[in-house]
Scaffold this motif. Structure first.
Motif, PDB file in Angstrom:
ATOM      1  N   GLU A   1       1.954  -5.954   0.596  1.00 41.78           N
ATOM      2  CA  GLU A   1       1.135  -5.075   0.327  1.00 41.78           C
ATOM      3  C   GLU A   1       0.014  -4.904  -0.318  1.00 41.78           C
ATOM      4  OE1 GLU A   1       2.635  -2.104   1.423  1.00 41.78           O
ATOM      5  OE2 GLU A   1       4.223  -3.645   1.842  1.00 41.78           O
ATOM      6  N   LEU A   2      -0.041  -6.101  -1.364  1.00 42.57           N
ATOM      7  CA  LEU A   2      -1.778  -6.813  -2.097  1.00 42.57           C
ATOM      8  C   LEU A   2      -2.449  -6.930  -0.103  1.00 42.57           C
ATOM      9  CD1 LEU A   2      -1.432  -8.421  -5.138  1.00 42.57           C
ATOM     10  CD2 LEU A   2      -2.493  -6.453  -4.230  1.00 42.57           C
ATOM     11  N   GLY A   3      -1.808  -7.953   1.047  1.00 41.04           N
ATOM     12  CA  GLY A   3      -2.118  -8.427   1.710  1.00 41.04           C
ATOM     13  C   GLY A   3      -2.745  -6.674   2.651  1.00 41.04           C
TER      14      GLY A   3
ATOM     15  N   ILE B   1       0.584   3.278   9.826  1.00 40.15           N
ATOM     16  CA  ILE B   1       1.941   3.316  10.419  1.00 40.15           C
ATOM     17  C   ILE B   1       2.055   3.465  11.499  1.00 40.15           C
ATOM     18  CG2 ILE B   1       3.189   4.655   9.856  1.00 40.15           C
ATOM     19  CD1 ILE B   1       2.463   5.621   6.800  1.00 40.15           C
ATOM     20  N   ASP B   2       1.781   3.258  12.919  1.00 38.60           N
ATOM     21  CA  ASP B   2       2.146   3.971  13.749  1.00 38.60           C
ATOM     22  C   ASP B   2       1.699   2.463  14.500  1.00 38.60           C
ATOM     23  OD1 ASP B   2       2.214   4.447  16.505  1.00 38.60           O
ATOM     24  OD2 ASP B   2       0.545   5.516  17.095  1.00 38.60           O
ATOM     25  N   MET B   3       2.420   2.032  14.610  1.00 38.27           N
ATOM     26  CA  MET B   3       3.222   0.305  15.287  1.00 38.27           C
ATOM     27  C   MET B   3       3.338  -0.030  16.806  1.00 38.27           C
ATOM     28  SD  MET B   3       3.039  -1.821  13.017  1.00 38.27           S
ATOM     29  CE  MET B   3       1.694  -0.978  11.367  1.00 38.27           C
ATOM     30  N   THR B   4       2.932   2.043  17.415  1.00 40.08           N
ATOM     31  CA  THR B   4       2.891   1.936  19.190  1.00 40.08           C
ATOM     32  C   THR B   4       1.520   1.665  19.534  1.00 40.08           C
ATOM     33  OG1 THR B   4       2.558   4.266  18.769  1.00 40.08           O
ATOM     34  CG2 THR B   4       4.530   3.686  19.123  1.00 40.08           C
ATOM     35  N   ASP B   5       0.424   1.126  18.518  1.00 41.86           N
ATOM     36  CA  ASP B   5      -0.914   0.978  18.311  1.00 41.86           C
ATOM     37  C   ASP B   5      -1.319  -0.343  18.180  1.00 41.86           C
ATOM     38  OD1 ASP B   5      -3.913   0.583  18.349  1.00 41.86           O
ATOM     39  OD2 ASP B   5      -3.632   2.835  17.454  1.00 41.86           O
ATOM     40  N   SER B   6      -1.926  -0.837  19.433  1.00 43.90           N
ATOM     41  CA  SER B   6      -2.217  -2.302  18.979  1.00 43.90           C
ATOM     42  C   SER B   6      -3.078  -2.784  17.930  1.00 43.90           C
ATOM     43  CB  SER B   6      -2.394  -3.171  20.366  1.00 43.90           C
ATOM     44  OG  SER B   6      -3.762  -2.643  21.193  1.00 43.90           O
ATOM     45  N   ARG B   7      -4.135  -1.497  17.603  1.00 42.78           N
ATOM     46  CA  ARG B   7      -4.821  -2.512  16.341  1.00 42.78           C
ATOM     47  C   ARG B   7      -4.054  -1.634  15.028  1.00 42.78           C
ATOM     48  NH1 ARG B   7      -8.494   2.765  18.198  1.00 42.78           N
ATOM     49  NH2 ARG B   7      -6.813   2.820  18.212  1.00 42.78           N
ATOM     50  N   ASN B   8      -3.272  -1.161  15.317  1.00 45.52           N
ATOM     51  CA  ASN B   8      -2.241  -1.366  13.411  1.00 45.52           C
ATOM     52  C   ASN B   8      -1.068  -2.631  13.733  1.00 45.52           C
ATOM     53  OD1 ASN B   8      -3.455   1.189  13.656  1.00 45.52           O
ATOM     54  ND2 ASN B   8      -1.828   2.776  13.840  1.00 45.52           N
ATOM     55  N   ARG B   9      -0.436  -2.448  14.586  1.00 45.20           N
ATOM     56  CA  ARG B   9       0.151  -4.513  14.703  1.00 45.20           C
ATOM     57  C   ARG B   9      -0.867  -5.348  14.018  1.00 45.20           C
ATOM     58  NH1 ARG B   9       1.520  -2.118  19.462  1.00 45.20           N
ATOM     59  NH2 ARG B   9       0.811  -3.454  21.010  1.00 45.20           N
ATOM     60  N   LYS B  10      -1.811  -5.775  14.475  1.00 42.67           N
ATOM     61  CA  LYS B  10      -2.544  -6.265  14.611  1.00 42.67           C
ATOM     62  C   LYS B  10      -2.962  -6.607  13.037  1.00 42.67           C
ATOM     63  CE  LYS B  10      -7.224  -8.871  15.183  1.00 42.67           C
ATOM     64  NZ  LYS B  10      -8.720  -8.894  16.194  1.00 42.67           N
TER      65      LYS B  10
ATOM     66  N   GLU C   1      -1.295  -5.440  10.606  1.00 41.61           N
ATOM     67  CA  GLU C   1      -0.192  -5.288  10.120  1.00 41.61           C
ATOM     68  C   GLU C   1       0.266  -6.512   9.876  1.00 41.61           C
ATOM     69  OE1 GLU C   1       3.509  -4.384   8.258  1.00 41.61           O
ATOM     70  OE2 GLU C   1       2.189  -3.752   8.504  1.00 41.61           O
ATOM     71  N   ARG C   2      -0.291  -7.609  11.088  1.00 41.34           N
ATOM     72  CA  ARG C   2      -0.144  -9.273  10.691  1.00 41.34           C
ATOM     73  C   ARG C   2      -1.496  -9.429   9.727  1.00 41.34           C
ATOM     74  NH1 ARG C   2      -2.189 -13.541  13.661  1.00 41.34           N
ATOM     75  NH2 ARG C   2      -0.375 -15.279  14.344  1.00 41.34           N
ATOM     76  N   GLN C   3      -1.895  -8.958  10.131  1.00 41.66           N
ATOM     77  CA  GLN C   3      -2.808  -9.725   9.552  1.00 41.66           C
ATOM     78  C   GLN C   3      -2.629  -9.804   7.569  1.00 41.66           C
ATOM     79  OE1 GLN C   3      -4.988 -12.074  11.238  1.00 41.66           O
ATOM     80  NE2 GLN C   3      -6.073 -11.096   9.553  1.00 41.66           N
ATOM     81  N   ALA C   4      -2.278  -8.823   7.153  1.00 44.21           N
ATOM     82  CA  ALA C   4      -1.542  -8.425   5.856  1.00 44.21           C
ATOM     83  C   ALA C   4      -0.524  -9.113   5.903  1.00 44.21           C
ATOM     84  CB  ALA C   4      -0.899  -6.485   5.810  1.00 44.21           C
ATOM     85  N   ARG C   5       0.328  -9.418   6.606  1.00 46.58           N
ATOM     86  CA  ARG C   5       1.254 -10.440   6.353  1.00 46.58           C
ATOM     87  C   ARG C   5       1.075 -11.942   6.308  1.00 46.58           C
ATOM     88  NH1 ARG C   5       6.029  -8.319   9.830  1.00 46.58           N
ATOM     89  NH2 ARG C   5       6.778  -6.130   9.050  1.00 46.58           N
TER      90      ARG C   5
END
Length: 169
Positions: free
Chosen positions: A70-72, A82-91, A93-97
């Motif tokens: 979450e700090l990420g 929140i919408d993980m169907t959007d590839s930009r959001n998935r990217k 999410e990966r950066q935060a992880r």
């Protein structure tokens, strides 16, 4: 020579990873709260300077893993993802992880675990104060990022076929 009371006195001031991350969040102006999410699959959520961690999480290791991610999000994400169907959001999410993996584990943490004599994932996770699942996710992410191996200082960290660290001579 240290006495037992000297050691215990010093340990009072040693913060675990969750406490260190909470301290960092506080310095960044982020409030960290325990929240009873209705959906138990939500472990944490960052929104507008507040991080909510699911109240059902009981171990400090798991709380650390959630707080690091979450700090990420605070440091790397923009907008509502929140919408993980959007590839930009998935990217994002990966950066935060990845930010969280680097914060709690990092390549240096893997090397330090090797130097400390850790023999398996359980021992590494315990030393680094993370869950085994989080450690495995980190290793998988690093494998995707670095491939078969990467070199750090005088060490080679292999990700394929299994996690292994070797010191170069």
């Amino acid at each position: 020579m240290d006495t037992c009371s000297d050691i215990l006195e010093r340990e009072v001031f040693v913060m675990n990873s969750f406490e260190r991350l909470k301290d960092e969040a506080c310095k960044d102006g982020i409030e960290v709260i325990s929240h009873p999410f209705r959906n138990h699959s939500i472990r944490g959520l960052y929104c507008d300077g507040t991080i909510g961690i699911n109240r059902s999480i009981t171990t400090t290791a798991e709380k650390s893993c959630v707080l690091a991610e979450e700090l990420g999000h605070h440091h790397t994400s923009v907008g509502d993802i929140i919408d993980m169907t959007d590839s930009r959001n998935r990217k994002q999410e990966r950066q935060a992880r990845l930010w969280g993996y680097n914060k709690l584990i990092g390549l240096t943490g893997i090397i330090n675990a090797f130097r400390a004599g850790c023999q398996n994932r359980h021992e590494i996770a315990e030393l680094l104060d993370v869950t085994e699942e989080y450690l495995q996710e980190c290793i998988d992410c690093y494998r995707d990022k670095y491939g078969v191996y990467t070199e750090v200082d005088n060490y080679v960290i292999y990700f394929i076929p299994n996690l292994a660290v070797m010191e170069k001579v």
